[in-house]
Design a protein around this motif. Structure first.
Motif, PDB file in Angstrom:
ATOM      1  N   ALA A 184      43.312  50.481  49.957  1.00  0.00           N
ATOM      2  CA  ALA A 184      44.399  49.690  50.590  1.00  0.00           C
ATOM      3  C   ALA A 184      43.850  49.029  51.824  1.00  0.00           C
ATOM      4  CB  ALA A 184      45.512  50.579  50.945  1.00  0.00           C
ATOM      5  N   ALA A 185      42.818  49.499  52.498  1.00  0.00           N
ATOM      6  CA  ALA A 185      42.098  48.931  53.370  1.00  0.00           C
ATOM      7  C   ALA A 185      41.278  47.724  53.013  1.00  0.00           C
ATOM      8  CB  ALA A 185      41.451  49.676  54.288  1.00  0.00           C
ATOM      9  N   ALA A 186      40.512  47.945  51.864  1.00  0.00           N
ATOM     10  CA  ALA A 186      39.782  46.824  51.505  1.00  0.00           C
ATOM     11  C   ALA A 186      40.405  45.591  50.943  1.00  0.00           C
ATOM     12  CB  ALA A 186      38.753  47.296  50.267  1.00  0.00           C
ATOM     13  N   LEU A 187      41.668  45.973  50.319  1.00  0.00           N
ATOM     14  CA  LEU A 187      42.432  44.865  49.531  1.00  0.00           C
ATOM     15  C   LEU A 187      43.209  44.240  50.502  1.00  0.00           C
ATOM     16  CD1 LEU A 187      43.621  44.221  46.877  1.00  0.00           C
ATOM     17  CD2 LEU A 187      45.621  45.963  47.220  1.00  0.00           C
ATOM     18  N   LEU A 188      43.536  44.469  51.767  1.00  0.00           N
ATOM     19  CA  LEU A 188      44.341  44.087  52.926  1.00  0.00           C
ATOM     20  C   LEU A 188      43.460  43.503  53.967  1.00  0.00           C
ATOM     21  CD1 LEU A 188      47.317  46.463  52.909  1.00  0.00           C
ATOM     22  CD2 LEU A 188      47.120  44.570  51.493  1.00  0.00           C
ATOM     23  N   ASP A 189      42.154  43.618  53.905  1.00  0.00           N
ATOM     24  CA  ASP A 189      41.098  43.211  55.019  1.00  0.00           C
ATOM     25  C   ASP A 189      41.013  41.825  54.718  1.00  0.00           C
ATOM     26  OD1 ASP A 189      39.383  43.620  56.889  1.00  0.00           O
ATOM     27  OD2 ASP A 189      37.622  43.777  55.754  1.00  0.00           O
TER      28      ASP A 189
END
Length: 189
Positions: A67-72
């Motif tokens: 999620a962190a990578a997708l929403l970064d």
């Protein structure tokens, strides 16, 4: 002189092996021995690093990093960023949350927890970033578009889509995602 093995490299190898095994076999049919063999380590080392098969499963099916990578990305760049992230996963440059969540159905109770984690971290994380009405619904729809793209590339291995350059894929998918992710622009007078 004996060369020391890198504990972080072993931990990564175990996680990669566990992702592979849990992605292809039901939880009950996956053994620590199978994971260890694929990782090139002993079953005892798997237990030493992760405690148990259940704890390893929970680590593999945690979606916080995904999620962190997708929403970064800034919100206005998010549609492009998200499509490029799915493409990077398909090129093997990033972990694959799409296959993990798709295969979570075969894991009974453990899969239910994985789906709840995915919903909270990926869908909920995206909804928290969105402004305007129906943020939760728009987040679910956007993630559905991305899951469809990821499944099409990973499981169907779409020939025509696979021939497109990343920017061409972005050009096709960004118009689908932008209305879901971005606040509407000012209306014409």
């Amino acid at each position: 002189m004996t060369r020391r093995r890198d504990p972080e490299a072993r931990r990564t190898a175990i996680l990669d092996a566990a992702r592979y095994c849990f992605g292809r076999h039901a939880y009950a049919d996956t053994t620590v021995g199978e994971i260890a063999e694929r990782a090139g380590v002993s079953p005892a080392l798997v237990i030493k690093y992760f405690g148990s098969k259940e704890q390893l499963f929970q680590r593999v099916f945690s979606f916080a990093d995904d999620a962190a990578a997708l929403l970064d990305a800034p919100l206005e760049e998010l549609p492009r960023h998200m499509v490029l992230r799915v493409l990077a996963v398909q090129r093997g440059e990033a972990r694959d949350p799409i296959l993990r969540i798709a295969f979570s159905r075969q894991h009974e109770d453990q899969g239910e927890q994985a789906r709840a984690d995915f919903k909270a971290t990926v869908v909920g994380g995206l909804a928290a970033r969105l402004t305007g009405p129906d943020a939760a619904l728009r987040a679910e729809l956007a993630v559905g578009v991305l899951l469809g793209l990821g499944a099409l590339l990973a499981m169907v291995q779409a020939d025509e889509l696979g021939r497109l350059a990343p920017d061409e894929v972005v050009g096709r998918y960004e118009p689908l995602l932008a209305p879901l992710l971005l606040p509407p622009g000012p209306s014409a007078p």
